[in-house]
Write an enzyme that holds these catalytic residues in place. Structure first.
Site, mmCIF file in Angstrom:
data_model
loop_
_atom_site.group_PDB
_atom_site.id
_atom_site.type_symbol
_atom_site.label_atom_id
_atom_site.label_comp_id
_atom_site.label_asym_id
_atom_site.label_seq_id
_atom_site.Cartn_x
_atom_site.Cartn_y
_atom_site.Cartn_z
ATOM 1 N N LYS A 112 0.676 -1.283 0.318
ATOM 2 C CA LYS A 112 0.569 0.025 0.115
ATOM 3 C C LYS A 112 0.913 0.797 -0.028
ATOM 4 C CE LYS A 112 -3.286 3.066 1.110
ATOM 5 N NZ LYS A 112 -2.358 3.995 1.604
ATOM 6 N N GLY A 169 3.972 2.056 11.079
ATOM 7 C CA GLY A 169 3.490 3.411 11.514
ATOM 8 C C GLY A 169 2.625 3.644 12.403
ATOM 9 N N SER A 170 1.790 4.279 12.611
ATOM 10 C CA SER A 170 0.842 4.598 14.459
ATOM 11 C C SER A 170 0.185 3.674 14.810
ATOM 12 C CB SER A 170 0.062 6.039 14.375
ATOM 13 O OG SER A 170 -0.945 5.058 12.986
ATOM 14 N N GLY A 173 -3.510 3.241 13.206
ATOM 15 C CA GLY A 173 -3.468 2.694 12.153
ATOM 16 C C GLY A 173 -3.391 1.587 12.160
ATOM 17 N N GLY A 174 -1.586 1.095 12.855
ATOM 18 C CA GLY A 174 -1.476 -0.543 13.313
ATOM 19 C C GLY A 174 -2.760 -1.425 14.278
ATOM 20 N N GLU A 193 4.730 -3.103 13.660
ATOM 21 C CA GLU A 193 5.704 -1.565 14.852
ATOM 22 C C GLU A 193 4.939 -0.614 14.358
ATOM 23 O OE1 GLU A 193 8.912 -3.426 15.244
ATOM 24 O OE2 GLU A 193 7.646 -5.679 14.859
ATOM 25 N N CYS A 230 10.881 6.853 15.065
ATOM 26 C CA CYS A 230 10.011 6.349 16.083
ATOM 27 C C CYS A 230 11.134 5.568 17.230
ATOM 28 C CB CYS A 230 9.611 4.739 15.596
ATOM 29 S SG CYS A 230 10.620 4.003 14.508
ATOM 30 N N GLU A 320 3.575 8.224 23.386
ATOM 31 C CA GLU A 320 3.854 8.438 21.867
ATOM 32 C C GLU A 320 3.731 10.705 21.192
ATOM 33 O OE1 GLU A 320 6.185 7.731 17.550
ATOM 34 O OE2 GLU A 320 3.925 7.538 18.018
HETATM 35 P P1 NAP Z 1 0.156 6.162 9.977
HETATM 36 O O1 NAP Z 1 -0.041 7.222 10.199
HETATM 37 O O2 NAP Z 1 -0.455 4.879 10.391
HETATM 38 O O3 NAP Z 1 -0.034 5.379 8.221
HETATM 39 C C1 NAP Z 1 1.105 4.191 8.133
HETATM 40 C C2 NAP Z 1 0.541 3.558 6.431
HETATM 41 O O4 NAP Z 1 -1.053 3.644 7.294
HETATM 42 C C3 NAP Z 1 -0.587 4.012 5.607
HETATM 43 O O5 NAP Z 1 0.487 3.652 4.279
HETATM 44 C C4 NAP Z 1 -1.607 4.519 5.936
HETATM 45 O O6 NAP Z 1 -2.571 4.993 4.172
HETATM 46 C C5 NAP Z 1 -2.004 3.653 6.473
HETATM 47 N N1 NAP Z 1 -3.540 3.302 7.605
HETATM 48 C C6 NAP Z 1 -2.994 4.410 8.408
HETATM 49 N N2 NAP Z 1 -4.150 4.554 9.704
HETATM 50 C C7 NAP Z 1 -4.673 3.247 8.946
HETATM 51 C C8 NAP Z 1 -6.587 2.626 8.506
HETATM 52 N N3 NAP Z 1 -7.145 2.759 10.077
HETATM 53 N N4 NAP Z 1 -6.646 1.366 8.013
HETATM 54 C C9 NAP Z 1 -5.777 1.721 6.935
HETATM 55 N N5 NAP Z 1 -4.673 1.998 6.428
HETATM 56 C C10 NAP Z 1 -3.760 2.862 7.496
HETATM 57 O O7 NAP Z 1 2.025 6.344 10.573
HETATM 58 P P2 NAP Z 1 2.980 7.517 9.385
HETATM 59 O O8 NAP Z 1 2.408 8.798 10.242
HETATM 60 O O9 NAP Z 1 3.130 7.271 8.137
HETATM 61 O O10 NAP Z 1 3.994 7.439 10.055
HETATM 62 C C11 NAP Z 1 4.506 7.448 11.609
HETATM 63 C C12 NAP Z 1 4.106 6.440 12.602
HETATM 64 O O11 NAP Z 1 5.154 6.006 12.281
HETATM 65 C C13 NAP Z 1 5.049 7.192 14.126
HETATM 66 O O12 NAP Z 1 4.021 6.703 15.415
HETATM 67 C C14 NAP Z 1 6.185 6.649 14.126
HETATM 68 O O13 NAP Z 1 6.501 6.263 15.587
HETATM 69 C C15 NAP Z 1 5.980 5.177 13.091
HETATM 70 N N6 NAP Z 1 7.077 4.198 12.988
HETATM 71 C C16 NAP Z 1 7.268 3.699 13.624
HETATM 72 C C17 NAP Z 1 8.663 2.614 13.221
HETATM 73 C C18 NAP Z 1 8.718 1.358 13.665
HETATM 74 O O14 NAP Z 1 9.530 0.222 13.334
HETATM 75 N N7 NAP Z 1 7.831 1.070 15.230
HETATM 76 C C19 NAP Z 1 8.564 3.358 11.893
HETATM 77 C C20 NAP Z 1 8.345 4.338 11.895
HETATM 78 C C21 NAP Z 1 7.804 5.163 11.975
HETATM 79 P P3 NAP Z 1 -3.580 6.239 4.773
HETATM 80 O O15 NAP Z 1 -2.274 7.476 5.046
HETATM 81 O O16 NAP Z 1 -3.816 6.207 3.177
HETATM 82 O O17 NAP Z 1 -4.579 5.919 6.459
#
Ligand code: NAP
Length: 453
Positions: A112, A169-170, A173-174, A193, A230, A320
């Site tokens: 995606k 991601g967040s 979302g996760g 993650e 993260c 966070e």
């Molecule tokens: P995000 O908003 O959760 O987006 C990540 C992906 O998930 C996007 O493709 C998004 O698509 C999709 N998504 C989000 N909510 C969804 C839902 N309810 N249903 C289906 N798909 C969904 O994360 P981000 O803002 O890009 O990244 C920042 C976050 O990532 C921070 O919290 C950071 O701590 C975390 N992070 C974690 C790691 C790790 O390894 N643990 C590494 C890097 C970042 P759409 O935009 O189309 O919704």
């Protein structure tokens, strides 16, 4: 894939910088990490022992019943759905660690694309497709869908052929994707993650001897990349003392001098502001703010302060806040510091700054934190995750949805395989990894002994 990504040249870096606001020098480094990761996995799968081949030979004369010939190894799960994060548009996106480890395991991948860097996704996706064609891999080894709606991603999660999900991601979302996968008729594993606050403990003698250096290092770790990691250290825990007061003043001073920085998206910037406001509404105070910016996408660094008592009473203080802020939690004494550590939920990392004497005296803290995180750091900073064989980038919930895995390093491959056992198979029907003569010359566990011959 690594060669094809490098062949994209400067236009990839320029496009990525335009879409994310990240400086080209950072993105050039991130591209190096991405292709290095791909090459590391290639070397890892060529070596071959990762399949964990196990052989227990037949014992036809065993009494009271003969033992059959039993062999097992890891096999790929099947098509994997991958969601990358916005903050690493190369290393945690289309050709990031999740895709790389799934392909290395022998799985096909459906990505995606992240709507915060769609052009970058498209360029890298094309590079992967070129590599698939050049190497004669089957059509459909890799595919990608775009769309700025969660429905696009959820369609991947719901698809009956999908066998696992890799998500970075967040938390929001996760967790949504994890719940959706568990609502399926056939549930599938979700390796999400998510966010983490990465507590940093600064012990008394380290404060006395190295307080100034630690405060500088910490400020750099908190504000690096406008705090959009993260592994950003979001909580600092210490015991009250004169040295602790001097340390906090030094940290406040450094944060105050930090220039404002452009965040990845307007939504991330708004969430950062809201996160800080939520903390302030929970009785946390501001000890210093970085330089202000005028642009709507810009965020100022922020140093927050609370007592360990408040921290123990209110769980939201541990959540966070994605961006350049950190919360210093001061305990009245060692017992309160231990209580605060005991209260922590799951995080990706925990860091302890201490002299040798400190570390001996606070040994119980290490034991406690082992239960809370995936990676423990001594006298360093959590930002900067080494891509190697022994890295663990994961941790107990809510930092991930499955603490038994890592999303960085070659061990990430084990998320996308399952063991298959072959009983009484003729040699000709066994996979090469399990054949009697070990034609691939890999390390195997033969009747309990690790062997290569
Ligand atoms: P995000 O908003 O959760 O987006 C990540 C992906 O998930 C996007 O493709 C998004 O698509 C999709 N998504 C989000 N909510 C969804 C839902 N309810 N249903 C289906 N798909 C969904 O994360 P981000 O803002 O890009 O990244 C920042 C976050 O990532 C921070 O919290 C950071 O701590 C975390 N992070 C974690 C790691 C790790 O390894 N643990 C590494 C890097 C970042 P759409 O935009 O189309 O919704």
């Amino acid at each position: 894939i690594a060669d094809e990504i490098m062949a994209l040249g400067d236009p990839l870096i320029q496009r990525c910088s335009e879409e994310t606001g990240l400086p080209e020098v950072r993105l050039t480094g991130e591209r190096g990490r991405t292709v290095g990761q791909l090459r590391l996995f290639a070397q890892f799968v060529r070596e071959g022992s990762w399949v964990d081949a196990r052989i227990d030979g037949a014992e036809p004369d065993r009494k009271p019943v003969p033992r059959p010939d039993v062999r097992s190894m890891m096999k790929p799960l099947g098509p994997v759905g991958i969601f990358g994060a916005s903050n690493f548009p190369l290393a945690f996106s289309v050709a990031g660690g999740d895709t790389t480890s799934a392909l290395a395991a022998g799985c096909t991948v459906v990505v995606k694309a992240h709507p915060a860097h769609p052009g970058t996704c498209e360029l890298v996706g094309t590079a992967i497709l070129n590599a698939v064609r050049r190497t004669g891999m089957p059509e459909g080894t890799f595919s990608m869908v775009h769309g700025p709606s969660v429905d696009v991603g959820l369609a991947i999660v719901r698809h009956p052929l999908i066998t696992a999900i890799g998500f970075t991601g967040s938390f929001k979302g996760g967790k949504a994707i994890f719940d959706e996968a568990n609502r399926r008729k056939v549930p599938v594993p979700v390796y999400a993650e998510m966010g983490s606050t990465n507590p940093v403990f600064v012990l008394p003698r380290a404060l006395t001897l190295h307080g100034e250096a630690i405060s500088m290092g910490l400020a750099a770790s908190v504000t690096q990349g406008v705090g959009q990691f993260c592994t950003n250290p979001g909580i600092v825990l210490l015991e009250h003392s004169a040295d602790a007061t001097a340390f906090k003043a030094g940290l406040a001073n450094t944060i105050e001098q930090t220039p404002a920085g452009i965040m990845l998206t307007g939504a991330i910037r708004n969430n950062f502001q809201k996160g800080v406001e939520k903390l302030l509404a929970s009785g946390v105070s501001i000890s210093s703010r970085g330089q202000a910016g005028s642009d709507g996408m810009v965020a100022s660094a922020c140093l927050l302060e609370a007592s360990a008592r408040s921290f123990l009473e209110d769980h939201t203080l541990e959540e966070e806040v994605f961006g350049p802020s950190t919360l210093v939690v001061t305990a009245d004494n060692r017992a309160e510091l231990t209580d605060a550590a005991q209260k922590l939920s799951g995080h990706l990392t925990a860091t302890i700054h201490g002299t040798e004497e400190d570390l001996t005296e606070y040994r119980d803290l290490i034991g406690l934190l082992e239960q809370k995180v995936g990676r423990l750091v001594i006298n360093g900073y959590p930002t900067g995750v080494e891509v190697c064989h022994s890295m663990v980038h994961g941790g107990p919930y809510p930092s991930t949805t499955d603490s038994r895995s890592t999303s960085v390093g070659t061990a990430a491959i084990f998320r996308f395989v399952r063991p298959v056992c072959y009983q009484n198979f003729p040699d000709s029907l066994l996979p090469d990894e399990l054949k009697e003569g070990n034609p691939l010359k890999i390390w195997r566990l033969v009747n309990g002994n690790r062997k290569i011959d």
